[in-house]
Motif scaffolding. Structure first.
Motif, PDB file in Angstrom:
ATOM      1  N   ARG A   2       0.837  -1.213   0.000  1.00  0.00           N
ATOM      2  CA  ARG A   2       0.000   0.000   0.000  1.00  0.00           C
ATOM      3  C   ARG A   2       0.872   1.264   0.000  1.00  0.00           C
ATOM      4  NH1 ARG A   2      -5.203  -0.398   1.230  1.00  0.00           N
ATOM      5  NH2 ARG A   2      -5.316   1.449   2.567  1.00  0.00           N
ATOM      6  N   PHE A   3       0.662   2.106  -0.995  1.00  0.00           N
ATOM      7  CA  PHE A   3       1.458   3.327  -1.167  1.00  0.00           C
ATOM      8  C   PHE A   3       0.658   4.576  -0.791  1.00  0.00           C
ATOM      9  CE2 PHE A   3       5.454   2.460  -3.423  1.00  0.00           C
ATOM     10  CZ  PHE A   3       5.317   1.110  -3.671  1.00  0.00           C
ATOM     11  N   GLY A   4       1.350   5.494  -0.165  1.00  0.00           N
ATOM     12  CA  GLY A   4       0.841   6.855  -0.020  1.00  0.00           C
ATOM     13  C   GLY A   4       1.568   7.719  -1.025  1.00  0.00           C
ATOM     14  N   VAL A   5       0.845   8.569  -1.748  1.00  0.00           N
ATOM     15  CA  VAL A   5       1.476   9.461  -2.726  1.00  0.00           C
ATOM     16  C   VAL A   5       1.447  10.874  -2.166  1.00  0.00           C
ATOM     17  CG1 VAL A   5       1.493  10.249  -5.117  1.00  0.00           C
ATOM     18  CG2 VAL A   5       0.625   7.967  -4.581  1.00  0.00           C
ATOM     19  N   ALA A  29       1.261  -3.112  -6.390  1.00  0.00           N
ATOM     20  CA  ALA A  29       1.146  -1.860  -5.627  1.00  0.00           C
ATOM     21  C   ALA A  29      -0.305  -1.372  -5.677  1.00  0.00           C
ATOM     22  CB  ALA A  29       2.066  -0.801  -6.211  1.00  0.00           C
ATOM     23  N   GLU A  30      -0.665  -0.681  -4.619  1.00  0.00           N
ATOM     24  CA  GLU A  30      -2.021  -0.159  -4.498  1.00  0.00           C
ATOM     25  C   GLU A  30      -1.900   1.257  -3.935  1.00  0.00           C
ATOM     26  OE1 GLU A  30      -5.457  -1.424  -1.470  1.00  0.00           O
ATOM     27  OE2 GLU A  30      -4.207  -3.074  -2.208  1.00  0.00           O
ATOM     28  N   ILE A  31      -2.630   2.198  -4.491  1.00  0.00           N
ATOM     29  CA  ILE A  31      -2.573   3.565  -3.957  1.00  0.00           C
ATOM     30  C   ILE A  31      -3.602   3.696  -2.840  1.00  0.00           C
ATOM     31  CG2 ILE A  31      -2.818   6.020  -4.491  1.00  0.00           C
ATOM     32  CD1 ILE A  31      -1.926   5.293  -7.359  1.00  0.00           C
ATOM     33  N   ALA A  32      -3.082   3.894  -1.628  1.00  0.00           N
ATOM     34  CA  ALA A  32      -3.959   3.905  -0.455  1.00  0.00           C
ATOM     35  C   ALA A  32      -4.495   5.298  -0.165  1.00  0.00           C
ATOM     36  CB  ALA A  32      -3.198   3.375   0.761  1.00  0.00           C
ATOM     37  N   GLY A  51     -11.440   8.164  -6.651  1.00  0.00           N
ATOM     38  CA  GLY A  51     -12.008   7.521  -5.466  1.00  0.00           C
ATOM     39  C   GLY A  51     -11.001   7.262  -4.360  1.00  0.00           C
ATOM     40  N   LYS A  52      -9.910   8.021  -4.372  1.00  0.00           N
ATOM     41  CA  LYS A  52      -8.877   7.838  -3.341  1.00  0.00           C
ATOM     42  C   LYS A  52      -9.038   8.884  -2.246  1.00  0.00           C
ATOM     43  CE  LYS A  52      -6.699   4.664  -5.690  1.00  0.00           C
ATOM     44  NZ  LYS A  52      -6.715   3.257  -5.245  1.00  0.00           N
ATOM     45  N   PRO A  53      -8.712   8.517  -0.995  1.00  0.00           N
ATOM     46  CA  PRO A  53      -8.675   9.515   0.062  1.00  0.00           C
ATOM     47  C   PRO A  53      -7.706  10.641  -0.320  1.00  0.00           C
ATOM     48  CG  PRO A  53      -8.446   7.300   0.975  1.00  0.00           C
ATOM     49  CD  PRO A  53      -8.377   7.171  -0.521  1.00  0.00           C
ATOM     50  N   ALA A  54      -8.196  11.878  -0.330  1.00  0.00           N
ATOM     51  CA  ALA A  54      -7.379  13.044  -0.709  1.00  0.00           C
ATOM     52  C   ALA A  54      -7.254  13.933   0.519  1.00  0.00           C
ATOM     53  CB  ALA A  54      -8.041  13.792  -1.863  1.00  0.00           C
ATOM     54  N   ILE A  55      -6.035  14.009   1.028  1.00  0.00           N
ATOM     55  CA  ILE A  55      -5.818  14.623   2.340  1.00  0.00           C
ATOM     56  C   ILE A  55      -4.903  15.829   2.192  1.00  0.00           C
ATOM     57  CG2 ILE A  55      -4.862  14.166   4.646  1.00  0.00           C
ATOM     58  CD1 ILE A  55      -5.229  11.067   3.643  1.00  0.00           C
ATOM     59  N   THR A  56      -5.200  16.897   2.926  1.00  0.00           N
ATOM     60  CA  THR A  56      -4.284  18.036   2.957  1.00  0.00           C
ATOM     61  C   THR A  56      -3.595  18.084   4.316  1.00  0.00           C
ATOM     62  OG1 THR A  56      -5.713  19.284   1.480  1.00  0.00           O
ATOM     63  CG2 THR A  56      -4.074  20.538   2.704  1.00  0.00           C
ATOM     64  N   VAL A  57      -2.268  18.116   4.282  1.00  0.00           N
ATOM     65  CA  VAL A  57      -1.504  18.393   5.502  1.00  0.00           C
ATOM     66  C   VAL A  57      -0.685  19.641   5.170  1.00  0.00           C
ATOM     67  CG1 VAL A  57       0.218  17.545   7.136  1.00  0.00           C
ATOM     68  CG2 VAL A  57      -1.425  15.944   6.138  1.00  0.00           C
ATOM     69  N   ASP A  58      -1.220  20.777   5.546  1.00  0.00           N
ATOM     70  CA  ASP A  58      -0.653  22.072   5.162  1.00  0.00           C
ATOM     71  C   ASP A  58       0.559  22.380   6.044  1.00  0.00           C
ATOM     72  OD1 ASP A  58      -0.096  24.713   4.610  1.00  0.00           O
ATOM     73  OD2 ASP A  58      -2.202  25.349   4.626  1.00  0.00           O
ATOM     74  N   HIS A  59       1.748  22.425   5.409  1.00  0.00           N
ATOM     75  CA  HIS A  59       2.957  22.640   6.223  1.00  0.00           C
ATOM     76  C   HIS A  59       2.951  24.005   6.895  1.00  0.00           C
ATOM     77  CE1 HIS A  59       4.053  24.410   2.333  1.00  0.00           C
ATOM     78  NE2 HIS A  59       4.868  25.183   3.016  1.00  0.00           N
ATOM     79  N   THR A  60       2.220  24.978   6.304  1.00  0.00           N
ATOM     80  CA  THR A  60       2.226  26.326   6.901  1.00  0.00           C
ATOM     81  C   THR A  60       1.414  26.367   8.200  1.00  0.00           C
ATOM     82  OG1 THR A  60       0.273  27.104   5.684  1.00  0.00           O
ATOM     83  CG2 THR A  60       2.411  27.373   4.597  1.00  0.00           C
ATOM     84  N   LEU A  61       0.607  25.344   8.431  1.00  0.00           N
ATOM     85  CA  LEU A  61      -0.203  25.320   9.655  1.00  0.00           C
ATOM     86  C   LEU A  61       0.465  24.533  10.779  1.00  0.00           C
ATOM     87  CD1 LEU A  61      -3.785  24.757   8.149  1.00  0.00           C
ATOM     88  CD2 LEU A  61      -2.614  26.908   8.691  1.00  0.00           C
ATOM     89  N   LEU A  72       1.895  14.023   8.774  1.00  0.00           N
ATOM     90  CA  LEU A  72       1.999  13.158   7.586  1.00  0.00           C
ATOM     91  C   LEU A  72       1.995  11.690   8.006  1.00  0.00           C
ATOM     92  CD1 LEU A  72       4.825  14.806   5.410  1.00  0.00           C
ATOM     93  CD2 LEU A  72       2.370  14.854   4.951  1.00  0.00           C
ATOM     94  N   LEU A  73       2.833  11.366   8.994  1.00  0.00           N
ATOM     95  CA  LEU A  73       2.952   9.972   9.434  1.00  0.00           C
ATOM     96  C   LEU A  73       1.624   9.452   9.974  1.00  0.00           C
ATOM     97  CD1 LEU A  73       6.477  10.155  11.139  1.00  0.00           C
ATOM     98  CD2 LEU A  73       5.882   8.772   9.127  1.00  0.00           C
ATOM     99  N   ALA A  74       0.910  10.311  10.689  1.00  0.00           N
ATOM    100  CA  ALA A  74      -0.386   9.891  11.242  1.00  0.00           C
ATOM    101  C   ALA A  74      -1.367   9.577  10.117  1.00  0.00           C
ATOM    102  CB  ALA A  74      -0.938  10.980  12.159  1.00  0.00           C
ATOM    103  N   ALA A  75      -1.401  10.438   9.093  1.00  0.00           N
ATOM    104  CA  ALA A  75      -2.324  10.212   7.968  1.00  0.00           C
ATOM    105  C   ALA A  75      -1.935   8.943   7.214  1.00  0.00           C
ATOM    106  CB  ALA A  75      -2.321  11.418   7.038  1.00  0.00           C
ATOM    107  N   LEU A  76      -0.645   8.724   7.031  1.00  0.00           N
ATOM    108  CA  LEU A  76      -0.187   7.531   6.317  1.00  0.00           C
ATOM    109  C   LEU A  76      -0.532   6.266   7.112  1.00  0.00           C
ATOM    110  CD1 LEU A  76       3.294   8.848   5.085  1.00  0.00           C
ATOM    111  CD2 LEU A  76       1.276   8.425   3.666  1.00  0.00           C
ATOM    112  N   ALA A  77      -0.324   6.337   8.426  1.00  0.00           N
ATOM    113  CA  ALA A  77      -0.627   5.178   9.284  1.00  0.00           C
ATOM    114  C   ALA A  77      -2.120   4.868   9.249  1.00  0.00           C
ATOM    115  CB  ALA A  77      -0.165   5.453  10.711  1.00  0.00           C
ATOM    116  N   GLU A  78      -2.916   5.911   9.256  1.00  0.00           N
ATOM    117  CA  GLU A  78      -4.373   5.734   9.241  1.00  0.00           C
ATOM    118  C   GLU A  78      -4.823   4.959   7.996  1.00  0.00           C
ATOM    119  OE1 GLU A  78      -8.084   8.776   8.971  1.00  0.00           O
ATOM    120  OE2 GLU A  78      -6.334   9.437  10.139  1.00  0.00           O
ATOM    121  N   HIS A  79      -4.075   5.103   6.918  1.00  0.00           N
ATOM    122  CA  HIS A  79      -4.452   4.411   5.679  1.00  0.00           C
ATOM    123  C   HIS A  79      -3.595   3.176   5.402  1.00  0.00           C
ATOM    124  CE1 HIS A  79      -6.467   8.295   5.191  1.00  0.00           C
ATOM    125  NE2 HIS A  79      -7.361   7.561   4.560  1.00  0.00           N
ATOM    126  N   GLY A  80      -2.918   2.710   6.448  1.00  0.00           N
ATOM    127  CA  GLY A  80      -2.166   1.452   6.328  1.00  0.00           C
ATOM    128  C   GLY A  80      -1.070   1.495   5.284  1.00  0.00           C
TER     129      GLY A  80
END
Ligand code: GRF
Length: 202
Positions: A2-5, A29-32, A51-61, A72-80
């Motif tokens: 499972r890949f995070g892009v 490979a699978e896009i998670a 149909g993929k989870p599209a997440i924003t982790v804004d570095h300025t925030l 980032l790591l938390a979001a990636l972990a959440e999607h395995g």
């Protein structure tokens, strides 16, 4: 696998990955999930459309690199997520992040590394006057576009070229190279021996 892009912009390389997956060319490979560090990143729409989870982790925030990478790591972990692709992701990652995915983070860069690392590699190559440039997929380490090289494709520079025309031709090669490298990594066919990455069964 499972890949995070991770993206920052338009996401044409992300689109190439999504298209490859839809065509069965990314297996195993699978896009998670897809994560952008910019709220307006065009690639987020591409992820949603697929149909993929599209997440924003804004570095300025986030108050600095550590909290940004933790998010980032938390979001990636959440999607395995087990492996990461940087597809036009314009932030440097620290060893803290990198150590979570040893030899499991790929980046696409628009030059034949180690020539022309950093931003606007196509312009750097054009202005330097090289006759051949290209695209590189490499493992990510703490250096700037410095990790072990997985795959490369050459692109000739023509006498009548412009930077934009060159950029477009390199991008075509990127779109072929990146899905292939992702599929090879997922299939366990990449073996790194120091700086050399060997492809099993090539
Ligand atoms: C690509 O040229 C990639 O090599 C570089 O950033 C650009 C991203 O383009 N790292 P896109 O967002 O995939 O269209």
């Amino acid at each position: 696998m499972r890949f995070g892009v991770l993206i920052s912009g338009t996401g044409t390389n992300l689109q190439a990955l999504l298209d490859a997956e839809a065509a069965g060319r990314l297996r195993p490979a699978e896009i998670a999930c897809v994560i952008a560090n910019r709220p307006g990143a065009g690639g987020l729409g591409r992820a949603r459309a697929a149909g993929k989870p599209a997440i924003t982790v804004d570095h300025t925030l986030h108050a600095g690199r550590e909290p940004f990478e933790d998010a980032l790591l938390a979001a990636l972990a959440e999607h395995g997520v087990e492996a990461v692709v940087l597809a036009g992701f314009m932030r440097l990652l620290t060893p803290r992040f990198l150590d979570r995915f040893p030899d499991r983070i790929l980046n696409i860069h628009p030059s034949l590394l180690p020539a022309f690392p950093g931003v606007d590699a196509q312009r750097q190559a054009f202005e330097h006057g090289v006759k051949v440039t290209g695209a590189t997929v490499h493992f990510v380490d703490a250096g700037l576009d410095a990790g072990a090289i997985v795959a490369q494709a050459p692109v000739p520079v023509r006498d009548d070229d412009t930077i934009d025309a060159l950029r477009a031709r390199i991008l075509e090669r990127e779109h072929e190279l990146l899905p292939r490298a992702v599929a090879l990594l997922a299939a366990g066919r990449l073996r790194r021996d120091g700086r050399r990455v060997l492809v099993r069964g090539a």
